[in-house]
Design a protein around this motif. Structure first.
Motif, PDB file in Angstrom:
ATOM      1  N   GLN A   1     -23.909 -26.566  17.665  1.00 32.26           N
ATOM      2  CA  GLN A   1     -22.526 -27.028  17.633  1.00 32.26           C
ATOM      3  C   GLN A   1     -22.378 -28.261  16.748  1.00 32.26           C
ATOM      4  O   GLN A   1     -21.436 -28.369  15.954  1.00 32.26           O
ATOM      5  CB  GLN A   1     -22.049 -27.336  19.068  1.00 32.26           C
TER       6      GLN A   1
ATOM      7  N   ARG B   1     -22.684 -27.391  13.114  1.00 28.71           N
ATOM      8  CA  ARG B   1     -21.452 -26.755  12.645  1.00 28.71           C
ATOM      9  C   ARG B   1     -20.388 -27.808  12.354  1.00 28.71           C
ATOM     10  O   ARG B   1     -19.690 -27.732  11.331  1.00 28.71           O
ATOM     11  CB  ARG B   1     -20.960 -25.770  13.702  1.00 28.71           C
ATOM     12  N   GLN B   2     -20.260 -28.778  13.230  1.00 29.11           N
ATOM     13  CA  GLN B   2     -19.248 -29.812  13.023  1.00 29.11           C
ATOM     14  C   GLN B   2     -19.563 -30.669  11.805  1.00 29.11           C
ATOM     15  O   GLN B   2     -18.667 -31.003  11.021  1.00 29.11           O
ATOM     16  CB  GLN B   2     -19.150 -30.685  14.280  1.00 29.11           C
TER      17      GLN B   2
ATOM     18  N   SER C   1     -19.002 -28.586   8.664  1.00 28.58           N
ATOM     19  CA  SER C   1     -17.566 -28.411   8.461  1.00 28.58           C
ATOM     20  C   SER C   1     -16.929 -29.690   7.936  1.00 28.58           C
ATOM     21  O   SER C   1     -16.061 -29.654   7.054  1.00 28.58           O
ATOM     22  CB  SER C   1     -16.898 -27.992   9.780  1.00 28.58           C
TER      23      SER C   1
END
Length: 403
Positions: free
Chosen positions: A254, A257-258, A261
């Motif tokens: 997670q 991914r953050q 991004s």
């Protein structure tokens, strides 16, 4: 700003897509390319990170118990635990097992692993990863993770010498010979430590630690389910869930991914700033033309509309082409990784470091609608400053620059 007409569209399209060598068209095309790269990379990275998250839920968490109950209890008390779990709808399957420390020795290689002892029904859900398939595993047979078997130089059919330890107060080592009948090849880190044998080792099972494995329909509810179950069971049982063993991995996915991004979103913002800069330069380059249009009767609103349409063309072109290239990059990612691995002769993804040995991809329609739409909206908004600057340029100043 006026409602756009054919007049506005023709001039804006000429400024943005003129096949000649004009500065305006060059800067517009450069802005489209910048947005195309930003959108495509962001969508490809999101698809790969979505793939890791999906595989974490679907594959990795399907290979491990979501909730585990341990304790020192009689068989009747363990049966009571199973009876309590049976009517719960959120529990998809549950089974009792034992685990014990095992010292494997084969051809000069040795390894201490945690050997799981259970009925063959405990392998339900893992059949697609086990080669060759085995309907029933006896007490003298063994299934190992593919990576673990490879490290021990074991092949299906080999016999392994094993020393089993009960881990009780008085250490007891029991020699066994187990035949490797199958391997688990899930292409995950679990292949490095999975070891399973069938029930029937009477002496061994007396020393092993008994437990109950529970699989839930929604793995993300494991923490809440474990807390509730902990309150209903007696004090000789203790409950754990997958977030205690695999939770750091899920959180790392997670977080990655953050971070990815955020980095690629910054790249998108840079592309938007590039559009602003390009249109400002275009407004300066086209000041003489704008002044001539004003002198011929065009209003400030007409000039603003032309530059907003030009920014819209850039936004639509960059967002659309970026989405298409993003699909291509995302779908090609596994093949590109395989190509790089074949060229350098080594695996890029090693399960000793990464949770998976391959690149998963999960294309989500929501991402391919949200990201291009956001890029388009930002590109249109970014036209405001250049459009206002171009419309407010005095006619006389623009005509002087045309000399």
């Amino acid at each position: 700003m006026k409602w756009p007409t054919r007049f506005h569209w023709e001039i804006a399209a000429r400024q943005a897509l003129d096949p000649g060598l004009g500065l305006s068209a060059f800067l517009s095309k450069l802005s489209i390319v910048g947005m195309l790269i930003a959108v495509s990379l962001l969508l490809a990275a999101l698809s790969v990170m979505n793939g890791f998250e999906r595989e974490m839920r679907v594959r990795i968490l399907n290979l491990v118990p979501h909730v585990t109950v341990r304790g020192f209890a009689m068989d009747s008390e363990w049966q009571q635990v199973a009876d309590e779990l049976e009517p719960i709808e959120s529990v998809t399957r549950h089974s009792q097992f034992s685990d014990i420390d095992a010292f494997f020795t084969i051809r000069g290689e040795a390894r201490v692993v945690r050997l799981i002892i259970a009925d063959s029904s405990a392998l339900n859900g893992l059949e697609s990863y086990i080669t060759p398939t085995s309907e029933r595993i006896s007490s003298d047979e063994l299934i190992l993770g593919g990576a673990l078997a490879e490290e021990l130089n074991l092949r299906v059919g080999d016999v392994v010498s094993v020393l089993l330890s009960g881990g009780t107060g008085r250490k007891t080592l029991i020699p066994r010979n187990l035949k490797l009948v199958a391997t688990l090849n899930s292409e995950t880190e679990i292949d490095r430590y999975f070891a399973f044998s069938g029930q029937g080792m009477n002496t061994t099972q007396a020393l092993a630690n008994k437990a109950h494995a529970i699989t839930l329909a929604d793995p993300l509810q494991a923490r809440v389910f474990a807390a509730t179950l902990r309150q209903t069971l007696s004090s000789q049982f203790w409950v754990s869930n997958w977030t205690e063993s695999q939770g750091n991995l899920y959180q790392a996915i997670q977080l990655s991914r953050q971070v990815v991004s955020l980095m690629l979103a910054s790249l998108l913002l840079i592309a938007i700033f590039n559009i602003v800069t390009s249109l400002v330069l275009v407004a300066s380059d086209r000041s003489a033309s704008s002044a001539m249009l004003r002198a011929m009767g065009a209003s400030r609103g007409d000039i603003s509309t032309i530059f907003v349409i030009q920014g819209t063309i850039i936004g639509v072109g960059g967002a659309t082409l970026g989405a298409l290239l993003g699909v291509v990059l995302a779908v090609s990612a596994p093949y590109l990784v395989s190509l790089v691995e074949s060229l350098q002769g080594a695996a890029l993804l090693d399960t000793r470091v990464y949770p998976l040995a391959y690149v998963p991809v999960d294309l989500r329609l929501r991402d391919f609608i949200l990201v291009p739409s956001l890029a388009f909206v930002l590109s249109v908004i970014s036209c405001a400053v250049p459009a206002i600057t171009a419309s407010r340029l005095p006619i006389s100043q623009g005509l002087m620059q045309s000399r």
